[in-house]
Design an enzyme around this catalytic site. Sequence first.
Site, mmCIF file in Angstrom:
data_model
loop_
_atom_site.group_PDB
_atom_site.id
_atom_site.type_symbol
_atom_site.label_atom_id
_atom_site.label_comp_id
_atom_site.label_asym_id
_atom_site.label_seq_id
_atom_site.Cartn_x
_atom_site.Cartn_y
_atom_site.Cartn_z
ATOM 1 N N LYS A 47 0.758 -1.287 -0.046
ATOM 2 C CA LYS A 47 0.060 0.099 0.083
ATOM 3 C C LYS A 47 0.816 1.319 -0.081
ATOM 4 O O LYS A 47 0.656 2.085 -0.825
ATOM 5 C CB LYS A 47 -0.836 0.057 1.192
ATOM 6 C CG LYS A 47 -1.762 1.020 1.483
ATOM 7 C CD LYS A 47 -2.583 1.143 2.821
ATOM 8 C CE LYS A 47 -1.716 0.760 4.254
ATOM 9 N NZ LYS A 47 -1.647 1.911 4.814
ATOM 10 N N THR A 48 1.691 1.149 0.860
ATOM 11 C CA THR A 48 2.595 2.246 1.119
ATOM 12 C C THR A 48 3.381 2.650 -0.085
ATOM 13 O O THR A 48 3.745 3.712 -0.792
ATOM 14 C CB THR A 48 3.610 2.437 2.192
ATOM 15 O OG1 THR A 48 2.686 1.906 3.461
ATOM 16 C CG2 THR A 48 4.344 3.719 2.432
ATOM 17 N N ASP A 231 -4.072 8.161 2.739
ATOM 18 C CA ASP A 231 -3.505 6.900 3.278
ATOM 19 C C ASP A 231 -4.504 6.554 4.302
ATOM 20 O O ASP A 231 -5.311 7.494 4.866
ATOM 21 C CB ASP A 231 -2.080 6.854 3.954
ATOM 22 C CG ASP A 231 -1.706 5.742 4.151
ATOM 23 O OD1 ASP A 231 -2.163 4.575 3.613
ATOM 24 O OD2 ASP A 231 -0.569 5.712 4.755
ATOM 25 N N GLU A 232 -4.836 5.285 4.669
ATOM 26 C CA GLU A 232 -5.664 4.597 5.909
ATOM 27 C C GLU A 232 -7.134 5.571 5.572
ATOM 28 O O GLU A 232 -7.812 5.903 6.617
ATOM 29 C CB GLU A 232 -5.040 5.225 6.987
ATOM 30 C CG GLU A 232 -3.550 4.780 7.425
ATOM 31 C CD GLU A 232 -3.487 3.165 7.556
ATOM 32 O OE1 GLU A 232 -4.544 2.383 7.376
ATOM 33 O OE2 GLU A 232 -2.382 2.563 7.896
ATOM 34 N N GLN A 262 -9.206 -3.032 8.228
ATOM 35 C CA GLN A 262 -8.200 -2.763 9.268
ATOM 36 C C GLN A 262 -8.674 -1.283 9.922
ATOM 37 O O GLN A 262 -7.688 -0.444 10.497
ATOM 38 C CB GLN A 262 -6.509 -2.260 8.827
ATOM 39 C CG GLN A 262 -6.209 -3.759 8.080
ATOM 40 C CD GLN A 262 -4.875 -3.111 7.521
ATOM 41 O OE1 GLN A 262 -3.959 -3.119 8.471
ATOM 42 N NE2 GLN A 262 -4.784 -3.583 6.435
ATOM 43 N N ARG A 618 0.292 -8.687 11.104
ATOM 44 C CA ARG A 618 1.688 -8.113 11.198
ATOM 45 C C ARG A 618 2.954 -9.063 10.909
ATOM 46 O O ARG A 618 3.935 -8.574 10.954
ATOM 47 C CB ARG A 618 1.689 -7.335 12.495
ATOM 48 C CG ARG A 618 1.007 -6.249 12.735
ATOM 49 C CD ARG A 618 0.857 -5.419 11.810
ATOM 50 N NE ARG A 618 -0.392 -5.532 11.106
ATOM 51 C CZ ARG A 618 -0.569 -4.834 9.710
ATOM 52 N NH1 ARG A 618 0.406 -4.193 9.338
ATOM 53 N NH2 ARG A 618 -1.645 -5.050 9.131
#
Length: 748
Positions: A47-48, A231-232, A262, A618
């Site tokens: 994603k990043t 983002d997010e 998330q 994670r």
Amino acid sequence: MIFKHSAGLWYNRPAMINLDQLNAQQRAAVTAPLGQVLVLAGPGSGKTRVLTQRIAYLIEEMGVRPHNILAVTFTNKAAREMQHRLQSLLGDDSQGVWLGTFHANCARILRREAQYLSFDHNFVIMDSDDQQALVKRAIRELNLDEKLYRPTSIHAAISSAKNNLITPADFPTQSYRDEITKRIYERYQILLRDSNAVDFDDLLLETVRLLVDNPQVRERYARRFEHILVDEFQDTNLVQYELLKLLGSVHSNLFVVGDEDQSIYRWRGADYRNVLRFEQDFPDCLKILLEQNYRSTQTVLDAARAVIDRNKHRTRKHLFSERGMGERLVLYEAVDEHAEAAFVVDTIQQWVTSGKARGSDFAVMYRTNAQSRLLEEAFLRAGLPYRLVGALRFYGRREVKDLICFLRLVHNPDDEVSLARVINVPPRGVGEKTMVALQLAARQANLTAGQLLIELGEQGERSAHWGRFSGRSLLPLADFGSLLAGWRRAAAEGLSLPGLFDRILLDTAYQEYIDDGSNEGKERWDNVQELRRLGYEFREGGLTAFLENLALVSDQDTLPEEAGNAATLLTLHAAKGLEFRFVFIIGLDEGLLPHARSKDDPEEMAEERRLLYVGITRAKDRVYLVRAQQRSQYGGPEIQEPSRFLEDLPDSLIQRQGQRRQRERWESPESLALRTRRFSAAQAQTSAALIEPRFHPTDRVRHPVWGEGIVMESRIQDGDETVDVFFESVGFKRLVASLANLELLPKT
DNA sequence: AAGGCCCTTCTTTTT
DNA sequence: GAAGGGCCTT
């Protein structure tokens, strides 16, 4: 490729974007046409990477100027990470991109556009503690019962209203309590503005208001931000969503990345349904799913999916990995929370000793910060290095907050919260009575308390207000006033931030006040020094930049970047966006995860589930799920039921470790607790490097010769521990712990 | 005004 | 099992 600089420099450029390294979906996202793009990105799906590559693509391929790009993240950490990646991707071409958290970007806009606002440009930002204090003050001023109207719950109501764009005037009043809340909200807003302050929520709300009320300002920003990236996105709230629409109202090039699964900030107003809202508001938006996971083994993903698939109202994703099946998840049921911590530490130690892993490969995650304490103790005893994210509450420490408030007062004397906090620090004889007199006099003179004090300090007996105070209260007030006036003068004359800091310390004799020579006193002074060091980094930017940074940078951001060889201890919330080879999730008990407070609300329960999902995903290689059959919640021990989420994990993915045996029937909880403590103490004796004293004042100990005694003091000296003990038999003795063979006795 | 002591109360997560 | 509030004394 478009090179905007002279050709001679091109070979100095860092590596450029390379679309070949992306998978088909990632590439589709990075190279998406203008318009709205919604990227639903599973955990570990890059994603990043997609976000930063998209920015690079816009700049390098589409010729967009960095200046015209706004990138919003949710945390400072994420912003820093992205800044870093952009820098290495683009070099100096990344300069000029507006990159930061929602709150930081809004603060930036508000300071620039202060002329349109109801407060001036050097406003302070109230943190949660300040907000709490202000709500309390509002409640008191309205003569309400604090027991009935708890500041925490009222503040939550106010915050939630603000997150939904509800002003005091619009506050719905369906009950008497709403009526009261509305009045407190009104009063609270007045107190804020009188202090020339805004709270966290205002940063967003006031920016929306600014853009709505001033079309020409909106136009200016909306024109400027040709591209907006978020983002997010699942963690945005209504205000943030509005803000995006306003800022994007000219170009409407919105590139948002998120994952409903998330979303873990519902309690803060976040609404993952913004994802659906986005699709409705922009029916032509391009929707891209990133489903290939580059982080975890397939087993980890399967387990995570088993947990999350129970949630409804979501876009189902089919995460897959090419990293192979990997190992099953380990489930360990400890007898109590001490054994839980011991299991974690022992397991990590075994891995590290075997040479198959380093300490920094491990993370231990928990639902509540309170759970970190036992872990810390276990790590210390075992001599294993760890780093703790958050919970340190560096900025919450009394001495740190005191000094920040002094600085805030210098910056903005109208700040009543800061004034109330430090006017009597160190004690100079200003109590409740004197404060009331001060506020009364200020109101009559139509000044703020801070302004009045400064006048008293500057003009002394010549001041018209001098006669207003009785002899008892006058001198302390004038005293503080002249200090404050002196600091402000010095700051105005260009005294540097570190210089100002030192002057405040000196003028208030602060060191003498907090450092009483004890260990705690020493630590408090160290904290002051640490704050000074932070201030030193802002010697260029000055007081305003420093204070803004303090307000917007959280404890979560104080995580040392270099993990060294340390394992990481952190809450599940703080774990989002990170990855580790080995992940321990502890406290998988009913009441803890899911947390008891989420029991009655299905939406909150779904969020608890997402929290576990975030934790599991994670992990790159291994997951350890740990629980305790018995746990001391508050006061006495309580029997714990296994978390309901454990039932959702198929046996094929789980490997149970350790005995599942319940306690023998004849063993009382007391004797069990005793046995565990002995076990812990025995472990302590075998552990390696001494970091922290094993003995503490008032501990009872037994010496093989002198019998029982009480520890008076203990300290680490030359890598060993020196203990002063008062023995019943022989009186006072000073001992070296490694030689004396002292046995720690259970507390009575 | 300030410090000490005992009582209650409450614990989620954080920009 | 800590932190804050109320009530006491100095």
